[in-house]
Design a protein around this motif. Structure first.
Motif, PDB file in Angstrom:
ATOM      1  N   LEU A  31      44.732   8.689  18.805  1.00 57.24           N
ATOM      2  CA  LEU A  31      45.938   8.758  17.712  1.00 57.24           C
ATOM      3  C   LEU A  31      46.386  10.096  17.893  1.00 57.24           C
ATOM      4  CD1 LEU A  31      44.354   6.918  14.862  1.00 57.24           C
ATOM      5  CD2 LEU A  31      46.129   6.213  16.099  1.00 57.24           C
ATOM      6  N   PHE A  50      54.145  10.534  27.911  1.00 56.44           N
ATOM      7  CA  PHE A  50      53.448   9.075  28.018  1.00 56.44           C
ATOM      8  C   PHE A  50      54.169   8.110  27.030  1.00 56.44           C
ATOM      9  CE2 PHE A  50      50.846  12.490  29.219  1.00 56.44           C
ATOM     10  CZ  PHE A  50      50.402  12.214  30.498  1.00 56.44           C
ATOM     11  N   PRO A  51      53.826   6.737  27.508  1.00 55.51           N
ATOM     12  CA  PRO A  51      54.275   5.788  26.646  1.00 55.51           C
ATOM     13  C   PRO A  51      52.981   5.646  25.568  1.00 55.51           C
ATOM     14  CG  PRO A  51      53.507   4.814  28.888  1.00 55.51           C
ATOM     15  CD  PRO A  51      53.546   6.402  29.063  1.00 55.51           C
ATOM     16  N   VAL A  52      53.662   4.995  24.420  1.00 54.58           N
ATOM     17  CA  VAL A  52      52.577   5.047  23.217  1.00 54.58           C
ATOM     18  C   VAL A  52      51.607   4.085  23.380  1.00 54.58           C
ATOM     19  CG1 VAL A  52      52.612   4.409  20.684  1.00 54.58           C
ATOM     20  CG2 VAL A  52      54.367   5.889  21.509  1.00 54.58           C
ATOM     21  N   ILE A  97      48.446  10.486  21.107  1.00 56.96           N
ATOM     22  CA  ILE A  97      49.705   9.569  21.104  1.00 56.96           C
ATOM     23  C   ILE A  97      50.662  10.371  20.297  1.00 56.96           C
ATOM     24  CG2 ILE A  97      50.719   7.656  19.531  1.00 56.96           C
ATOM     25  CD1 ILE A  97      48.269   5.828  20.404  1.00 56.96           C
ATOM     26  N   GLU A  98      50.254  11.087  18.996  1.00 61.23           N
ATOM     27  CA  GLU A  98      51.223  11.699  18.082  1.00 61.23           C
ATOM     28  C   GLU A  98      51.633  12.771  18.740  1.00 61.23           C
ATOM     29  OE1 GLU A  98      51.976  11.298  14.886  1.00 61.23           O
ATOM     30  OE2 GLU A  98      53.169  12.969  14.765  1.00 61.23           O
ATOM     31  N   MET A 145      64.030  19.475  26.948  1.00 56.19           N
ATOM     32  CA  MET A 145      63.006  18.815  26.766  1.00 56.19           C
ATOM     33  C   MET A 145      63.040  17.285  27.783  1.00 56.19           C
ATOM     34  SD  MET A 145      60.158  18.120  25.515  1.00 56.19           S
ATOM     35  CE  MET A 145      59.832  19.176  24.172  1.00 56.19           C
ATOM     36  N   LYS A 185      60.403  16.213  30.406  1.00 57.62           N
ATOM     37  CA  LYS A 185      59.873  15.048  30.392  1.00 57.62           C
ATOM     38  C   LYS A 185      59.882  14.321  31.710  1.00 57.62           C
ATOM     39  CE  LYS A 185      60.918  13.406  25.818  1.00 57.62           C
ATOM     40  NZ  LYS A 185      61.644  12.366  25.252  1.00 57.62           N
ATOM     41  N   ASP A 226      54.364   4.163  15.857  1.00 59.89           N
ATOM     42  CA  ASP A 226      54.497   5.331  16.839  1.00 59.89           C
ATOM     43  C   ASP A 226      55.328   4.998  17.786  1.00 59.89           C
ATOM     44  OD1 ASP A 226      52.776   7.169  15.291  1.00 59.89           O
ATOM     45  OD2 ASP A 226      50.950   7.021  16.365  1.00 59.89           O
ATOM     46  N   GLY A 227      55.207   3.666  18.178  1.00 60.74           N
ATOM     47  CA  GLY A 227      56.080   3.384  19.198  1.00 60.74           C
ATOM     48  C   GLY A 227      57.692   2.826  18.997  1.00 60.74           C
ATOM     49  N   LEU A 259      58.971   5.266  16.823  1.00 61.50           N
ATOM     50  CA  LEU A 259      59.367   6.684  16.634  1.00 61.50           C
ATOM     51  C   LEU A 259      59.584   7.287  18.216  1.00 61.50           C
ATOM     52  CD1 LEU A 259      57.184   8.130  13.920  1.00 61.50           C
ATOM     53  CD2 LEU A 259      59.390   7.211  13.725  1.00 61.50           C
ATOM     54  N   ALA A 260      58.849   6.956  19.064  1.00 66.07           N
ATOM     55  CA  ALA A 260      59.038   7.405  20.566  1.00 66.07           C
ATOM     56  C   ALA A 260      59.917   6.507  21.153  1.00 66.07           C
ATOM     57  CB  ALA A 260      57.418   7.042  21.135  1.00 66.07           C
ATOM     58  N   THR A 293      50.171   2.180  15.650  1.00 63.91           N
ATOM     59  CA  THR A 293      50.705   2.234  17.004  1.00 63.91           C
ATOM     60  C   THR A 293      52.285   1.442  16.913  1.00 63.91           C
ATOM     61  OG1 THR A 293      48.421   1.844  17.897  1.00 63.91           O
ATOM     62  CG2 THR A 293      50.126   1.811  19.540  1.00 63.91           C
ATOM     63  N   ALA A 346      53.030  11.427  23.262  1.00 62.60           N
ATOM     64  CA  ALA A 346      53.867  10.260  23.498  1.00 62.60           C
ATOM     65  C   ALA A 346      54.854  10.326  22.357  1.00 62.60           C
ATOM     66  CB  ALA A 346      53.026   9.012  23.098  1.00 62.60           C
ATOM     67  N   VAL A 347      54.526  10.654  21.013  1.00 66.12           N
ATOM     68  CA  VAL A 347      55.783  10.484  20.152  1.00 66.12           C
ATOM     69  C   VAL A 347      56.639  11.894  20.298  1.00 66.12           C
ATOM     70  CG1 VAL A 347      56.325  10.288  17.743  1.00 66.12           C
ATOM     71  CG2 VAL A 347      54.376   9.164  18.482  1.00 66.12           C
ATOM     72  N   GLN A 390      59.783   3.413  22.243  1.00 65.17           N
ATOM     73  CA  GLN A 390      59.236   2.533  23.096  1.00 65.17           C
ATOM     74  C   GLN A 390      59.619   1.032  22.705  1.00 65.17           C
ATOM     75  OE1 GLN A 390      55.077   2.804  24.193  1.00 65.17           O
ATOM     76  NE2 GLN A 390      54.756   1.049  25.292  1.00 65.17           N
ATOM     77  N   LEU A 444      56.195  14.742  22.323  1.00 66.18           N
ATOM     78  CA  LEU A 444      56.804  15.183  23.726  1.00 66.18           C
ATOM     79  C   LEU A 444      57.305  14.023  24.646  1.00 66.18           C
ATOM     80  CD1 LEU A 444      53.822  17.587  24.515  1.00 66.18           C
ATOM     81  CD2 LEU A 444      56.302  18.206  23.744  1.00 66.18           C
ATOM     82  N   GLY A 445      56.835  12.886  24.309  1.00 75.48           N
ATOM     83  CA  GLY A 445      57.597  11.751  25.004  1.00 75.48           C
ATOM     84  C   GLY A 445      56.919  11.662  26.510  1.00 75.48           C
TER      85      GLY A 445
END
Lengths: 510, 313
Positions: free
Chosen positions: B149, B162-164, B152-153, A1, A5, A240-241, A243-244, A237, B156-157, A246, B159-160
């Motif tokens: 949203l 893109f930034p959120v 983003i889910e 992955m 990415k 989500d940020g 969890l990602a 957001t 971004a979250v 960021q 698959l990563g």
């Protein structure tokens, strides 16, 4: 992955990349997602929690609260010597402390800063009537002469909200909102881009206080090179940020989003205890709620447990607690609580009859901008109507509510919340000028006695008297305590959950 | 043309003055007080009153209005109460992001909307046409915040790719900034592309039945030469109108999308200003946006003459 990415990003944006970011040389940096743009970063004149959270890294006070919520030296070298019957505070200052502009901190800077605080800070204005003079005894000693003993002075000097922040004398000369930010803290402001980020960098010449870290007190070390406070108004957001990956920290998350962290490896949720308490405040200047028996009827009618459940859902996030101060703090007193969580409609109806209430509409202000307050007010409306009140629930945006509550003719009750404050006299409703206008002779006498008393043990007893009056005179009703949900990256270590999050002594792994 | 432009500019000045007056009244009619918001919930009425005096908000409204109009006539939009800086600077800070976001969103909407709309018209009644109609109906119905949203889910979250949220870290290059704008641009572009598909399809169907199209075919021109050179150019005017309106709307700020993606754009600035009752920002931003709206409409009108030689000014 990871390869996918990287490949995707490189393929899609490689052609667009315009050189390396200017911050590439930064070894460690974290992004902290906050609830919004803080505006001017003046720790003295602005009392929003967000400004306090950010500016405590830049500006420091003479004292700071330790883990037991007791004042400990920060820019002072020791606790003040209190003489002349509690009216003379002699504050020894630390030597070798440098401002971010390179100048050395001296007694003149402290005097000017304290004078600015007394004039410009809502907290300082509470102390101002008791203060006679602030003078420099020598280069590293400041004396504060009081007209009469004022016990809240030390906690006020330690509080980072509406802070008695120490800054260079020239900067403290004006009470206008600050435009440049020069403090002594472990971080200094490098850049502020409104609605985008506030970037602060480690202050290499920072002089830390001694002692083991405890709460906001003790040794401070800027382990992370750069902090970026990023306004992210949308709570989903922020989650989500996290969890990602960021953001490395996110503040004020809705409790209903806590399950999203289950099974996640990038971030973990944090519960902040104590955090705040919700309350409904009554208008004692005009209207039906000026009658204490009507207020007692409302107290009997409400069902705080139902209100808290409606507001937060999961009991993990709230505490059915009548004591104004939470368990574990010096002023906790559940024994003196009389009349909390009654939900007794018969008693309420009888009290209304006794008060001669004729069904006049009770104008209650609430705002959906704070969802938990709005939900509580809906339950309250039901409770009060069942007891015989006529309720006019006015749903407003927060700005309108703040404006409307200044007009005594416009409302009878409003829902709000209070964040935990270490000193009881800082609770808004203790101020007779605060909307609600609780200013009875009994309360004034009890609060004066509490403020004049310098012995900590006796102050606890005095506070019980004030809290007893809070339940007898019902200027407001405490609904219950609630906790705050934040989240931190698993890469952060050394973070201490607290109401005003700070990031000195915190490390981040790469 | 010169006379036409003069008339339009004169009209624009009148419109702008009317907008200025309306915006002033609306901002003041809405209850709430910037001083109360700035000081927060701990402030007493006395604190609020003192700040109102400091900010000049205690002056009578007619006095405030005269000062405001005087400032506008000298091209001064004032200072933000909350941000403590000129409104023009605050707008310029956000103009770059909003311009890029508008450009990308419109590009996505046009690049999808026009070709698919043309194709659906040319293949009218086929399975493809029906599918395009159904999908475009669905896409037009999707709220952009939900699309945002969802993007983003998953992208971004999970698959990563893109930034959120946000607009890049300090010192970010153009590439990093555009990377942050891809998802919001898609979220905004998709519903708008559906609108363009529908307009393009309808407009093309109208012209495909015109005599000159039949004549072009009779001359022996290839089918795509007829469609592109003869039909599409004549079908373009309503499509241009929609594109112009889309640009004008997006420049005003894609408010919800900017909030969801944490983007410091014009829309975010206006929403924050409304919540804080930051009158100078509300007034200044709406005035600038109204001016741009009028200018874009004028530009679209002028483009009609370029596309259709029969149109003369």
């Amino acid at each position: 992955m990871l390869q996918l990415k990287s490949g995707f990003t490189a393929l899609a944006f490689g052609a667009l990349l315009m050189g390396q970011p200017a911050q590439a040389q930064i070894k460690s940096a974290i992004d902290i997602a906050t609830i919004g743009e803080p505006g001017p970063l003046d720790p003295v004149t602005v009392t929003s929690d967000l400004v306090s959270i950010i500016t405590q890294h830049v500006f420091e006070t003479l004292y700071a609260f330790d883990a037991k919520w007791e004042a400990a030296p920060l820019l002072a070298s020791a606790l003040p010597t209190i003489t002349d019957g509690g009216t003379l505070y002699t504050v020894p200052l630390r030597t070798g402390v440098t401002f971010h502009d390179g100048s050395a901190m001296g007694a003149d800077d402290v005097v000017a800063s304290l004078q600015r605080w007394l004039k410009a800070s809502p907290r300082g204005k509470l102390a101002a009537p008791a203060v006679e003079t602030v003078t420099a005894k020598d280069d590293h000693t400041v004396t504060i002469k009081l007209k009469q003993p004022f016990a809240p002075l030390l906690p006020l000097l330690a509080f980072q909200n509406g802070a008695a922040a120490i800054m260079p004398k020239a900067l403290a000369a004006s009470t206008d909102t600050l435009k440049t930010y020069i403090g002594t803290g472990p971080y200094k402001i490098a850049e502020q881009k409104p609605d985008q980020y506030i970037r602060m960098v480690r202050f290499d010449r920072y002089a830390s206080p001694a002692g083991a870290p405890s709460g906001y007190a003790g040794a401070r070390k800027a382990e992370i090179e750069e902090l970026r406070f990023v306004p992210v108004p949308n709570a989903t957001t922020r989650v989500d940020g996290m969890l990602a990956g960021q953001y490395q920290f996110a503040d004020s998350l809705p409790t209903e989003l806590a399950p999203k962290f289950k099974g996640q490896t990038a971030a973990k949720p944090i519960m902040v205890k104590p955090f705040g308490w919700a309350l409904v405040i009554f208008n004692q200047k005009t209207g039906p709620m000026t009658n204490p028996v009507v207020r007692q009827a409302a107290q009997a009618a409400l069902a705080p447990e139902d209100m808290l459940l409606a507001a937060f859902g999961d009991p993990t996030f709230f505490q059915l607690e009548g004591s104004i101060y939470p368990q574990g703090t010096p002023f906790y007193d559940e024994a003196g609580v009389k009349g909390y969580n009654q939900h007794d409609q018969k008693k309420a109806a009888a009290l209304l009859k006794q008060a001669g209430y004729k069904g006049e509409p009770i104008k209650i202000l609430t705002s959906p901008q704070y969802d938990f307050l709005y939900k509580m007010s809906l339950v309250a409306q039901q409770n009060l109507q069942e007891a015989g009140f006529t309720v006019d629930l006015q749903v407003l945006d927060w700005a309108t509510l703040l404006s409307k509550r200044s007009d005594p003719a416009a409302w009878d009750a409003f829902f709000t919340f209070h964040t935990f404050v270490p000193e009881p006299s800082l609770i808004t409703i203790m101020n007779p000028a605060y909307p609600g206008w609780w200013d009875t002779p009994e309360k004034k006498a009890a609060l004066d006695a509490f403020n004049l008393e310098t012995d900590p043990t006796k102050r606890v007893a005095d506070w019980k008297t004030v809290q007893g009056l809070f339940y007898a005179q019902v200027p407001a009703i405490k609904i219950g305590a609630f906790y705050s949900l934040s989240a931190q990256s698993q890469k952060l270590s050394g973070y201490t959950p607290t109401e005003w999050p700070f990031f000195w002594n915190v490390k981040v792994s790469q | 043309m010169t006379a036409y432009l003069s008339r339009r500019f004169a009209g624009m000045v009148v419109v702008m003055l009317m907008v200025a007056a309306i915006v002033f009244v609306i901002a003041r009619v809405v209850p709430g007080d910037p001083a109360a918001v700035m000081l927060g919930s701990n402030a007493t009425p006395a604190d609020v009153a003192a700040l109102r005096t400091q900010l000049g908000l205690d002056q009578p409204l007619p006095v405030q209005f005269v000062l405001y109009i005087r400032d506008i006539l000298s091209f001064n939009l004032g200072n933000s109460i909350f941000l403590n800086r000129p409104v023009v600077d605050a707008m310029l800070d956000r103009a770059e992001l909003t311009s890029w976001l508008t450009g990308l969103s419109v590009a996505i909407a046009v690049l999808i909307g026009v070709p698919v709309g043309v194709l659906a018209a040319v293949r009218r009644g086929t399975l493809l046409d029906q599918a395009v109609t159904a999908v475009s109906m669905l896409a037009a119905s999707l709220p952009s915040f939900w699309v945002g949203l969802t993007l983003i889910e998953y992208l971004a979250v999970r698959l990563g790719w893109f930034p959120v949220a946000g607009y890049g870290n300090p010192g970010a290059g153009l590439g990093e900034r555009l990377h942050h704008l891809i998802l919001p641009a898609v979220a905004l572009g998709l519903p708008n592309s559906a609108l363009i598909i529908r307009f393009t399809r309808t407009s093309m169907l109208d012209v495909l039945h015109e005599d000159y199209v039949r004549t072009a075919r009779a001359k022996g021109l290839g089918p795509w030469a007829v469609i592109i050179k003869h039909a599409f150019r004549n079908a373009l005017i309503p499509v241009l109108t929609v594109i112009g309106l889309t640009i004008a709307t997006l420049i005003g700020g894609a408010i919800v999308t900017e909030t969801v993606f944490g983007l410091p754009g014009v829309g975010n600035l206006i929403v924050s200003a409304v919540l804080r009752r930051d009158y100078p920002v509300i007034q200044g931003a709406l005035l600038i946006i109204s001016g741009l709206y009028v200018l874009i409409n004028m530009a679209v009108d002028l483009l009609y003459a370029v596309v259709d030689p029969r149109v003369r000014y």
